[in-house]
Write a protein that holds these residues in place. Structure first.
Motif, PDB file in Angstrom:
ATOM      1  N   VAL A 148     -16.922  96.715  16.220  1.00 54.41           N
ATOM      2  CA  VAL A 148     -18.351  96.829  16.560  1.00 54.41           C
ATOM      3  C   VAL A 148     -19.253  95.874  17.629  1.00 54.41           C
ATOM      4  CG1 VAL A 148     -20.753  97.438  15.711  1.00 54.41           C
ATOM      5  CG2 VAL A 148     -18.632  97.716  14.318  1.00 54.41           C
ATOM      6  N   GLY A 149     -18.770  94.805  17.574  1.00 50.80           N
ATOM      7  CA  GLY A 149     -19.355  93.797  18.547  1.00 50.80           C
ATOM      8  C   GLY A 149     -19.721  92.230  17.848  1.00 50.80           C
ATOM      9  N   THR A 150     -19.786  91.510  18.850  1.00 48.65           N
ATOM     10  CA  THR A 150     -20.020  90.057  18.438  1.00 48.65           C
ATOM     11  C   THR A 150     -21.233  89.900  17.752  1.00 48.65           C
ATOM     12  OG1 THR A 150     -18.783  89.072  20.449  1.00 48.65           O
ATOM     13  CG2 THR A 150     -20.220  87.773  19.311  1.00 48.65           C
ATOM     14  N   ALA A 151     -22.278  90.697  17.972  1.00 50.68           N
ATOM     15  CA  ALA A 151     -23.456  90.792  17.600  1.00 50.68           C
ATOM     16  C   ALA A 151     -23.618  91.160  16.018  1.00 50.68           C
ATOM     17  CB  ALA A 151     -24.559  91.787  18.166  1.00 50.68           C
ATOM     18  N   ALA A 152     -22.701  92.019  15.523  1.00 53.19           N
ATOM     19  CA  ALA A 152     -22.695  92.530  14.239  1.00 53.19           C
ATOM     20  C   ALA A 152     -21.931  91.316  13.374  1.00 53.19           C
ATOM     21  CB  ALA A 152     -21.429  93.670  14.163  1.00 53.19           C
ATOM     22  N   ILE A 153     -20.993  90.673  14.051  1.00 49.93           N
ATOM     23  CA  ILE A 153     -20.205  89.543  13.288  1.00 49.93           C
ATOM     24  C   ILE A 153     -21.245  88.551  13.106  1.00 49.93           C
ATOM     25  CG2 ILE A 153     -18.702  87.600  13.442  1.00 49.93           C
ATOM     26  CD1 ILE A 153     -16.775  89.326  14.924  1.00 49.93           C
ATOM     27  N   ALA A 154     -22.145  88.038  14.181  1.00 52.25           N
ATOM     28  CA  ALA A 154     -23.175  87.095  14.031  1.00 52.25           C
ATOM     29  C   ALA A 154     -24.064  87.410  13.050  1.00 52.25           C
ATOM     30  CB  ALA A 154     -24.011  86.758  15.437  1.00 52.25           C
ATOM     31  N   ALA A 155     -24.394  88.703  12.968  1.00 53.57           N
ATOM     32  CA  ALA A 155     -25.356  89.078  11.974  1.00 53.57           C
ATOM     33  C   ALA A 155     -25.036  88.944  10.560  1.00 53.57           C
ATOM     34  CB  ALA A 155     -25.920  90.356  12.231  1.00 53.57           C
ATOM     35  N   VAL A 156     -23.840  89.073  10.147  1.00 53.24           N
ATOM     36  CA  VAL A 156     -23.369  89.054   8.796  1.00 53.24           C
ATOM     37  C   VAL A 156     -23.106  87.787   8.504  1.00 53.24           C
ATOM     38  CG1 VAL A 156     -21.419  89.804   7.458  1.00 53.24           C
ATOM     39  CG2 VAL A 156     -22.257  91.532   8.948  1.00 53.24           C
ATOM     40  N   THR A 157     -22.733  86.873   9.488  1.00 54.31           N
ATOM     41  CA  THR A 157     -22.526  85.496   9.386  1.00 54.31           C
ATOM     42  C   THR A 157     -23.630  84.711   8.757  1.00 54.31           C
ATOM     43  OG1 THR A 157     -21.004  85.175  11.158  1.00 54.31           O
ATOM     44  CG2 THR A 157     -21.725  83.136  10.333  1.00 54.31           C
ATOM     45  N   PHE A 158     -25.083  85.369   9.417  1.00 52.05           N
ATOM     46  CA  PHE A 158     -26.279  84.754   8.959  1.00 52.05           C
ATOM     47  C   PHE A 158     -26.440  85.073   7.568  1.00 52.05           C
ATOM     48  CE2 PHE A 158     -27.429  84.353  13.496  1.00 52.05           C
ATOM     49  CZ  PHE A 158     -28.058  83.113  13.414  1.00 52.05           C
ATOM     50  N   THR A 159     -25.796  85.934   6.939  1.00 50.64           N
ATOM     51  CA  THR A 159     -26.094  86.281   5.479  1.00 50.64           C
ATOM     52  C   THR A 159     -25.133  85.530   4.538  1.00 50.64           C
ATOM     53  OG1 THR A 159     -24.259  88.039   5.286  1.00 50.64           O
ATOM     54  CG2 THR A 159     -26.594  88.730   6.228  1.00 50.64           C
ATOM     55  N   PHE A 160     -24.309  84.919   5.354  1.00 52.95           N
ATOM     56  CA  PHE A 160     -23.499  84.148   4.126  1.00 52.95           C
ATOM     57  C   PHE A 160     -24.116  82.864   3.416  1.00 52.95           C
ATOM     58  CE2 PHE A 160     -19.211  84.390   7.074  1.00 52.95           C
ATOM     59  CZ  PHE A 160     -19.205  85.631   6.795  1.00 52.95           C
ATOM     60  N   PRO A 161     -24.940  82.201   4.070  1.00 58.26           N
ATOM     61  CA  PRO A 161     -25.727  81.096   3.066  1.00 58.26           C
ATOM     62  C   PRO A 161     -26.251  81.723   1.978  1.00 58.26           C
ATOM     63  CG  PRO A 161     -25.956  80.476   5.477  1.00 58.26           C
ATOM     64  CD  PRO A 161     -25.259  82.123   5.272  1.00 58.26           C
ATOM     65  N   VAL A 162     -27.112  82.832   2.210  1.00 52.32           N
ATOM     66  CA  VAL A 162     -27.757  83.583   1.391  1.00 52.32           C
ATOM     67  C   VAL A 162     -26.866  84.042   0.184  1.00 52.32           C
ATOM     68  CG1 VAL A 162     -29.620  85.504   0.710  1.00 52.32           C
ATOM     69  CG2 VAL A 162     -29.878  83.983   2.854  1.00 52.32           C
ATOM     70  N   MET A 163     -25.976  84.973   0.360  1.00 52.18           N
ATOM     71  CA  MET A 163     -25.124  85.603  -0.603  1.00 52.18           C
ATOM     72  C   MET A 163     -24.335  84.411  -1.019  1.00 52.18           C
ATOM     73  SD  MET A 163     -23.743  88.977   1.962  1.00 52.18           S
ATOM     74  CE  MET A 163     -23.129  89.654   0.407  1.00 52.18           C
ATOM     75  N   MET A 164     -23.888  83.307  -0.313  1.00 52.25           N
ATOM     76  CA  MET A 164     -23.269  82.414  -1.241  1.00 52.25           C
ATOM     77  C   MET A 164     -24.163  81.761  -2.291  1.00 52.25           C
ATOM     78  SD  MET A 164     -21.455  80.469   1.849  1.00 52.25           S
ATOM     79  CE  MET A 164     -21.104  78.986   1.090  1.00 52.25           C
ATOM     80  N   ALA A 165     -25.336  81.461  -1.902  1.00 50.08           N
ATOM     81  CA  ALA A 165     -26.495  80.983  -2.912  1.00 50.08           C
ATOM     82  C   ALA A 165     -26.563  82.007  -4.100  1.00 50.08           C
ATOM     83  CB  ALA A 165     -27.796  80.705  -2.076  1.00 50.08           C
TER      84      ALA A 165
END
Length: 450
Positions: free
Chosen positions: A48-65
């Motif tokens: 899909v694109g680099t922006a899509a990977i970056a967006a989901v990466t930002f959710t990591f800390p919250v979903m991990m929490a």
């Protein structure tokens, strides 16, 4: 369970190495399936694109929490449940199971609602901006629907292990992961005439797959094992016992996502490609790290049942085996990543900035995961003994004394490479410290009981 199955579920007798391998093996397969599904999802999003990977990466800390806090409740329930099973009190174990799952449900529903309401300011605080922020909010709003069933199935697999079933938890995790991989491309890319939803499709595939895992868990607890009681009798006692371990465990579990959030915020200042590279590397590392998670997750049921049965020699044996297996796997994982890390990264994204960041991460971190596994083994043993405060203290030290301060200083002098080195150094120090402290506590508690 049949009589033979119940014998195998008794970890207070039989060959300990076999118990460790069975408990770890099935969970490793399940965890590997889960992390491989995340890796494959990253491949999809890379298309899909680099922006899509970056967006989901930002959710990591919250979903991990959220996952970490949920596991904290599960650790509390699993600790008292394993000791009840070790003492032969199955009826008390059934009430603890019921009330533990109820606590998880209430907690996850409340968190999901709060996350949807505050998504935009939260991820803006983490550093997401513009198009990336819009994608993050779109993803997390949908994924939040799946948090309650995912939380229940995740905690449920831990309780199954405490009750004594090493096999079905792996089935639950693997089924959800395989379904997520299968469903993903249809919703992300719009196959078979479906609309192409991009990151929203990835979120919907998570919701659907993990809801099916939840249904499998319900089957095990309600129909197969009949471990659910439609009663609030003993609820207050259950909550006290569970939350005595659960609240400190939740707090200590939250330290890692908080640290990850800080690291993500630091990396955001270096650009989208660096954040995306960190996200790609973290998904690859998660695949190898799940092996030590599988090993360490066997600690609580083994220590809990044997402690409840007063088989202290077997407690020592279980801990020695778990520590040893973590370190052996660390060497194997580091060798694989040194030789093939760049190739794994290129499977997801071949943008030079992404590849450079991810390859550097995979050259530094994997050699330390065995020590991180040792810390998890020690924490599992502490919680099994209803000693939740040593893991909490170690976690606070990890965040406030080692991880974040080292990362801040190293970032100023060495950039992203310094941040990754700070993570590895922290893993080594806390792993050795946790093992030594846990040994002291086990010896002291044995003397007190004697």
């Amino acid at each position: 369970m049949s009589a033979g199955t119940r014998d195998e579920a008794n970890f207070a007798s039989g060959d300990m190495s076999r118990h460790v391998i069975r408990l770890s093996g099935y969970m490793i397969l399940g965890f590997l399936a889960m992390t491989l599904s995340q890796f494959v999802e990253a491949v999809y999003l890379g298309i899909v694109g680099t922006a899509a990977i970056a967006a989901v990466t930002f959710t990591f800390p919250v979903m991990m929490a959220l996952g970490a806090a949920t596991r904290g409740i599960g650790m509390g329930a699993g600790a008292v449940l394993a000791r009840a099973m070790g003492a032969g009190d199955r009826e008390r174990a059934a009430f603890l199971t019921t009330h533990g799952l109820l606590l998880v449900l209430v907690f996850n529903v409340a968190c999901s609602v709060a996350l949807v309401v505050f998504a935009e300011p939260l991820f803006h605080l983490l550093g997401a901006r513009g198009e990336i922020l819009d994608l993050v909010v779109a993803y997390i709003t949908i994924a939040a629907i799946g948090f309650p069933p995912f939380g229940l199935s995740m905690v449920g697999t831990g309780l199954m292990r405490s009750i004594g079933d090493p096999v079905f938890p792996g089935v639950v995790i693997t089924t959800g992961s395989v379904l997520q991989v299968i469903i993903g491309p249809f919703l992300i890319f719009g196959l078979a005439g479906l609309p192409a939803l991009g990151v929203e499709g990835a979120a919907w595939s998570f919701v659907i797959a993990r809801s099916i895992s939840f249904l499998l868990s319900i089957y095990w607890f309600v129909i197969r094992e009949q471990m659910i009681r439609a009663s609030f009798r003993h609820f207050a006692n259950s909550c006290r016992a569970i939350l005595h371990v659960g609240i400190p465990a939740m707090t200590s579990n939250l330290i890692e996502p908080l640290a990850s959030g800080v690291i993500t915020r630091l990396l955001a200042s270096y650009g989208t490609a660096v954040v995306a590279g960190f996200g790609v590397a973290a998904r690859i590392e998660a695949v190898v790290f799940m092996v030590v998670i599988g090993i360490s997750s066997s600690t609580a049921p083994l220590v809990g049942q044997n402690w409840g049965a007063r088989r202290f020699d077997r407690v020592d044996m279980a801990l020695r085996l778990c520590y040893r297996y973590c370190l052996v796997w660390s060497v194997i994982a580091a060798t694989v990543m040194w030789l093939g890390g760049g190739w794994f990264v290129s499977l997801i994204n071949n943008e030079p900035g992404v590849v450079a960041t991810a390859t550097m991460y995979l050259a530094i971190i994997p050699i330390s995961i065995g020590f991180a596994g040792m810390a998890n083994v020690a924490n599992g043993a502490f919680n099994a003994l209803s000693k939740p405060f040593p893991p909490l203290i170690l976690s606070v030290l990890r965040l406030g004394v080692f991880y974040v301060p080292l990362a801040l200083v190293a970032s100023a002098y060495f950039g992203p490479t310094g941040i990754f080195a700070a993570v590895a150094a922290t893993n080594v120090v806390l792993g050795l410290w946790g093992r030594a402290w846990n040994r002291q506590v086990v010896v002291r508690e044995r003397q007190r009981i004697a």
